[in-house]
Design a protein around this motif. Structure first.
Motif, PDB file in Angstrom:
ATOM      1  N   ALA A   1       0.844  -1.187   0.088  1.00  0.00           N
ATOM      2  CA  ALA A   1       0.037   0.012   0.145  1.00  0.00           C
ATOM      3  C   ALA A   1       0.839   1.179  -0.148  1.00  0.00           C
ATOM      4  O   ALA A   1       0.474   2.263  -0.770  1.00  0.00           O
ATOM      5  CB  ALA A   1      -0.934   0.007   1.168  1.00  0.00           C
ATOM      6  N   ALA A   2       2.020   1.187   0.757  1.00  0.00           N
ATOM      7  CA  ALA A   2       3.030   2.349   0.887  1.00  0.00           C
ATOM      8  C   ALA A   2       3.569   2.775  -0.454  1.00  0.00           C
ATOM      9  O   ALA A   2       3.701   3.749  -1.035  1.00  0.00           O
ATOM     10  CB  ALA A   2       3.895   2.213   1.888  1.00  0.00           C
ATOM     11  N   ILE A   3       3.996   1.495  -1.078  1.00  0.00           N
ATOM     12  CA  ILE A   3       4.662   1.650  -2.456  1.00  0.00           C
ATOM     13  C   ILE A   3       3.756   2.170  -3.328  1.00  0.00           C
ATOM     14  O   ILE A   3       3.971   2.954  -4.425  1.00  0.00           O
ATOM     15  CB  ILE A   3       5.203   0.322  -3.152  1.00  0.00           C
ATOM     16  CG1 ILE A   3       6.341  -0.022  -1.958  1.00  0.00           C
ATOM     17  CG2 ILE A   3       5.960   0.185  -4.426  1.00  0.00           C
ATOM     18  CD1 ILE A   3       7.181  -1.340  -1.969  1.00  0.00           C
ATOM     19  N   ASN A   4       2.463   1.777  -3.716  1.00  0.00           N
ATOM     20  CA  ASN A   4       1.398   2.168  -4.466  1.00  0.00           C
ATOM     21  C   ASN A   4       0.976   3.389  -4.230  1.00  0.00           C
ATOM     22  O   ASN A   4       0.461   4.140  -5.057  1.00  0.00           O
ATOM     23  CB  ASN A   4       0.467   0.843  -4.562  1.00  0.00           C
ATOM     24  CG  ASN A   4      -0.157   0.966  -5.632  1.00  0.00           C
ATOM     25  OD1 ASN A   4       0.228   1.057  -6.868  1.00  0.00           O
ATOM     26  ND2 ASN A   4      -1.537   0.002  -5.784  1.00  0.00           N
ATOM     27  N   TYR A   5       0.855   3.968  -2.990  1.00  0.00           N
ATOM     28  CA  TYR A   5       0.310   5.293  -2.803  1.00  0.00           C
ATOM     29  C   TYR A   5       0.683   6.427  -3.724  1.00  0.00           C
ATOM     30  O   TYR A   5      -0.144   7.199  -4.159  1.00  0.00           O
ATOM     31  CB  TYR A   5       0.523   5.794  -1.332  1.00  0.00           C
ATOM     32  CG  TYR A   5       0.046   7.143  -0.957  1.00  0.00           C
ATOM     33  CD1 TYR A   5      -1.297   7.384  -0.814  1.00  0.00           C
ATOM     34  CD2 TYR A   5       0.619   8.173  -0.891  1.00  0.00           C
ATOM     35  CE1 TYR A   5      -1.794   8.564  -0.318  1.00  0.00           C
ATOM     36  CE2 TYR A   5       0.366   9.365  -0.593  1.00  0.00           C
ATOM     37  CZ  TYR A   5      -0.934   9.668  -0.522  1.00  0.00           C
ATOM     38  OH  TYR A   5      -1.310  10.799   0.066  1.00  0.00           O
ATOM     39  N   PRO A   6       1.997   6.809  -3.967  1.00  0.00           N
ATOM     40  CA  PRO A   6       2.530   7.815  -4.781  1.00  0.00           C
ATOM     41  C   PRO A   6       1.883   7.634  -6.133  1.00  0.00           C
ATOM     42  O   PRO A   6       1.453   8.598  -6.512  1.00  0.00           O
ATOM     43  CB  PRO A   6       3.791   7.847  -4.928  1.00  0.00           C
ATOM     44  CG  PRO A   6       4.214   6.984  -3.556  1.00  0.00           C
ATOM     45  CD  PRO A   6       3.262   6.003  -3.296  1.00  0.00           C
ATOM     46  N   ILE A   7       1.682   6.365  -6.758  1.00  0.00           N
ATOM     47  CA  ILE A   7       1.415   6.305  -8.045  1.00  0.00           C
ATOM     48  C   ILE A   7      -0.180   6.473  -8.154  1.00  0.00           C
ATOM     49  O   ILE A   7      -0.587   7.228  -8.991  1.00  0.00           O
ATOM     50  CB  ILE A   7       1.682   4.876  -8.550  1.00  0.00           C
ATOM     51  CG1 ILE A   7       3.157   4.633  -8.746  1.00  0.00           C
ATOM     52  CG2 ILE A   7       0.937   4.417  -9.984  1.00  0.00           C
ATOM     53  CD1 ILE A   7       3.659   3.317  -8.772  1.00  0.00           C
ATOM     54  N   GLN A   8      -0.972   5.831  -7.224  1.00  0.00           N
ATOM     55  CA  GLN A   8      -2.298   5.991  -7.390  1.00  0.00           C
ATOM     56  C   GLN A   8      -2.776   7.565  -6.801  1.00  0.00           C
ATOM     57  O   GLN A   8      -3.708   8.035  -7.590  1.00  0.00           O
ATOM     58  CB  GLN A   8      -2.875   5.222  -6.259  1.00  0.00           C
ATOM     59  CG  GLN A   8      -3.175   3.916  -6.400  1.00  0.00           C
ATOM     60  CD  GLN A   8      -3.940   3.107  -5.637  1.00  0.00           C
ATOM     61  OE1 GLN A   8      -3.879   3.372  -4.469  1.00  0.00           O
ATOM     62  NE2 GLN A   8      -4.408   1.797  -6.042  1.00  0.00           N
ATOM     63  N   SER A   9      -1.890   8.280  -6.160  1.00  0.00           N
ATOM     64  CA  SER A   9      -2.361   9.720  -5.835  1.00  0.00           C
ATOM     65  C   SER A   9      -2.099  10.638  -7.141  1.00  0.00           C
ATOM     66  O   SER A   9      -2.985  11.394  -7.419  1.00  0.00           O
ATOM     67  CB  SER A   9      -1.234  10.045  -4.648  1.00  0.00           C
ATOM     68  OG  SER A   9      -1.730  11.510  -4.368  1.00  0.00           O
ATOM     69  N   VAL A  10      -0.906  10.288  -7.639  1.00  0.00           N
ATOM     70  CA  VAL A  10      -0.654  11.104  -8.980  1.00  0.00           C
ATOM     71  C   VAL A  10      -1.863  10.838 -10.020  1.00  0.00           C
ATOM     72  O   VAL A  10      -2.449  11.653 -10.718  1.00  0.00           O
ATOM     73  CB  VAL A  10       0.571  10.735  -9.644  1.00  0.00           C
ATOM     74  CG1 VAL A  10       0.786  11.538 -11.002  1.00  0.00           C
ATOM     75  CG2 VAL A  10       1.418  11.253  -8.609  1.00  0.00           C
TER      76      VAL A  10
ATOM     77  N   HIS B   1      -9.164   6.430  -8.339  1.00  0.00           N
ATOM     78  CA  HIS B   1      -7.899   6.540  -8.678  1.00  0.00           C
ATOM     79  C   HIS B   1      -7.770   6.870 -10.065  1.00  0.00           C
ATOM     80  O   HIS B   1      -7.554   8.363 -10.340  1.00  0.00           O
ATOM     81  CB  HIS B   1      -7.460   4.915  -8.457  1.00  0.00           C
ATOM     82  CG  HIS B   1      -7.655   4.457  -7.195  1.00  0.00           C
ATOM     83  ND1 HIS B   1      -6.880   4.973  -6.248  1.00  0.00           N
ATOM     84  CD2 HIS B   1      -8.194   3.315  -6.861  1.00  0.00           C
ATOM     85  CE1 HIS B   1      -7.121   4.343  -5.099  1.00  0.00           C
ATOM     86  NE2 HIS B   1      -7.976   3.230  -5.241  1.00  0.00           N
ATOM     87  N   ASP B   2      -7.781   5.963 -10.978  1.00  0.00           N
ATOM     88  CA  ASP B   2      -7.526   6.549 -12.361  1.00  0.00           C
ATOM     89  C   ASP B   2      -8.491   6.440 -13.353  1.00  0.00           C
ATOM     90  O   ASP B   2      -8.637   6.132 -14.508  1.00  0.00           O
ATOM     91  CB  ASP B   2      -6.272   5.967 -13.125  1.00  0.00           C
ATOM     92  CG  ASP B   2      -6.374   4.550 -13.155  1.00  0.00           C
ATOM     93  OD1 ASP B   2      -7.260   3.955 -12.291  1.00  0.00           O
ATOM     94  OD2 ASP B   2      -5.594   3.654 -13.646  1.00  0.00           O
ATOM     95  N   ALA B   3     -10.171   6.393 -12.641  1.00  0.00           N
ATOM     96  CA  ALA B   3     -11.237   6.102 -13.807  1.00  0.00           C
ATOM     97  C   ALA B   3     -12.108   7.080 -13.407  1.00  0.00           C
ATOM     98  O   ALA B   3     -12.390   7.440 -12.324  1.00  0.00           O
ATOM     99  CB  ALA B   3     -11.826   4.782 -13.175  1.00  0.00           C
TER     100      ALA B   3
END
Length: 92
Positions: free
Chosen positions: A4-13, A41-43
């Motif tokens: 979750a911590a690794i994915n956070y910056p990508i999902q946030s952007v 997220h991206d949808a």
């Protein structure tokens, strides 16, 4: 927790970019032609009348135009659309 911590910056952007494009969509396509329902997220989720599916093409053109954003980035933009009478019956 680490994933979750690794994915956070990508999902946030991705979420921020999606929100920026959603604002542009709202200014360019009249609300009488679609209803924006949700952003995840991206949808971008929207309700479109059956006879108004060309709105999907307009949304796709807007959301894949990097020149509309106030910054430059080197990332490919793509759009996929699915539709159906309800969430469970969607198809591409």
């Amino acid at each position: 927790m680490r994933n979750a911590a690794i994915n956070y910056p990508i999902q946030s952007v991705c979420s921020d970019i999606t929100l920026m494009y959603a604002n542009i969509v709202q200014t360019r396509i009249p609300p009488s032609r679609y209803a924006m329902v949700n952003l995840v997220h991206d949808a971008l989720w929207a309700e479109v009348p059956e006879n108004g599916l060309q709105v999907l093409d307009e949304v796709a053109r807007i959301m894949t135009d990097p020149g509309l954003l106030p910054f430059q980035f080197d990332c490919p933009l793509s759009v996929a659309a699915s539709w159906g009478r309800n969430l469970g019956s969607r198809s591409e």
